[in-house]
Design a protein around this motif. Structure first.
Motif: not given
Ligand code: SF4
Ligand code: SF4
Length: 356
Positions: A41-42, A76-77, A104-107, A111-113
């Motif tokens: 899911i986006a 994913y974002l 970002n992944f740490s916050t 994943p960011v795509i």
């Protein structure tokens, strides 16, 4: 038909967490009925240009990803590259920009795509039967998602009066070629004073539409794919922003309809009404907000959601007329919603349900 829009105001005397409010708003839409377990899911949002501080607080994305993970999906974002030259023109700079602004992944632990490829070239054409367009060109990794949650910052916009769910769904999910189609009726042009005759645009053009003599010149073979804009290291290839506000809004509604069609309606929407600034988050800076923070809204209907957001801003500013016309007198910002309604994307008639 009336669509339901859920509203959670920020104002409260109990210091409730805005993150819990967002979670509740999304759960109200029953995401498990739209998205199957293990589906990808986006979460579509806008990371804000570097230097801007009005964009959505990245922490607001966390409850969205938590709800999606709790129902067993794999989120994913995402966002798409910009048409113009800036920090989000290609995926490498865009991901750096996202990271700097807190997406970002740490916050967020997802994943960011960037959904349209390295330079916005990954475009999929989706047929529609619109008034102005017969097809729309969308970012491939939006079309390939199994579903989407569109998280939009509701604020003013110099072309469409306001930008909310319809803007994020249309301009935000289009490939570079699609964005050019919404903004322009002519092919790009070269600023010869900036051109160094390096030839990168010539190599990138798949349509034999560029000659270097001695500076780059674009000829009539140009299909408006907009690829050359992103490869020019000098920012010498410019967009003619020559489409009218009315037509851009009509095309936005048709693009939004195309995304809805491509994802078979498996899209849920959240609007964030904080930092309601006069202009979009694409600028590397921002003005002060036009009114105070209002809160969060959710719906399965993007037209109703934007209409309700528009009315809440109007109420907050104690105005009887269009609050965005005060800023952009040349724009009728409701064109986008009326045309989207005509296309069957949703309804301007809504029931506002305030969550306790
Ligand atoms: S890429 Fe830019 S600088 Fe190089 S030839 Fe083309 S327009 Fe000129
Ligand atoms: S917009 Fe596309 S077709 Fe037109 S000159 Fe640029 S790369 Fe070639």
């Amino acid at each position: 038909m009336q669509s339901k829009v859920y509203f959670s105001p920020l104002a409260n005397k109990k210091f409730n967490s805005p993150l819990l409010k967002i979670k509740k708003l999304l759960n109200k839409l029953e995401p498990e009925k739209y998205f199957q377990k293990k589906s990808i899911i986006a979460i579509k949002t806008h990371f804000g240009e570097l230097g801007n501080t009005a964009f959505i607080n990245p922490v607001y994305i966390r409850p969205v990803s938590e709800v999606l993970q709790q129902i067993g999906t794999n989120p994913y974002l995402t966002d798409t590259n910009t048409l113009y030259v800036g920090m989000r023109t290609n995926s490498v700079d865009h991901l750096k920009n996202a990271f700097f602004n807190g997406f970002n992944f740490s916050t967020l632990q997802i994943p960011v795509i960037i959904a349209d490829g390295l330079r916005g070239e990954n475009s999929v054409s989706v047929e529609i039967d619109g008034m102005l367009l017969k097809s729309v060109k969308l970012a491939s990794d939006i079309v390939n998602a199994d579903g989407m949650v569109v998280v939009s910052h509701f604020k003013g916009h110099e072309v469409s009066g306001f930008g909310g769910a319809i803007k994020n769904l249309s301009m935000g999910c289009a490939s570079r070629e699609g964005k050019l189609e919404m903004h322009s009726v002519s092919i790009p042009s070269v600023h010869s004073d900036r051109c160094t005759s390096c030839g990168r645009c010539l190599s990138a053009c798949a349509h034999n539409a560029i000659t270097i003599k001695p500076k780059a010149v674009i000829n009539n073979n140009c299909t408006g794919c907009a690829r050359c804009i992103a490869v020019c290291p000098e920012g010498a290839i410019g967009i003619n922003w020559d489409e009218s506000s009315e037509n851009t809004q009509l095309k936005m509604a048709e693009y939004a309809y195309g995304v809805h069609k491509a994802l078979k309606g498996k899209i849920l929407y959240l609007n964030i009404l904080t930092n309601i600034t006069p202009a979009c988050d694409c600028y590397p800076g921002n003005d002060e907000p036009i009114t105070g923070d209002i809160g969060f809204l959710s719906s399965t209907d993007p037209v109703a959601l934007d209409m309700a957001s528009f009315e809440l801003v109007k109420q907050a500013m104690k105005l009887k007329s269009d609050p965005f016309k005060e800023i952009y007198s040349y724009v009728d910002s409701l064109i986008q919603l009326k045309h989207a309604e005509k296309l069957g994307l949703g309804s301007t008639n809504y029931e506002l349900i305030t969550l306790k």
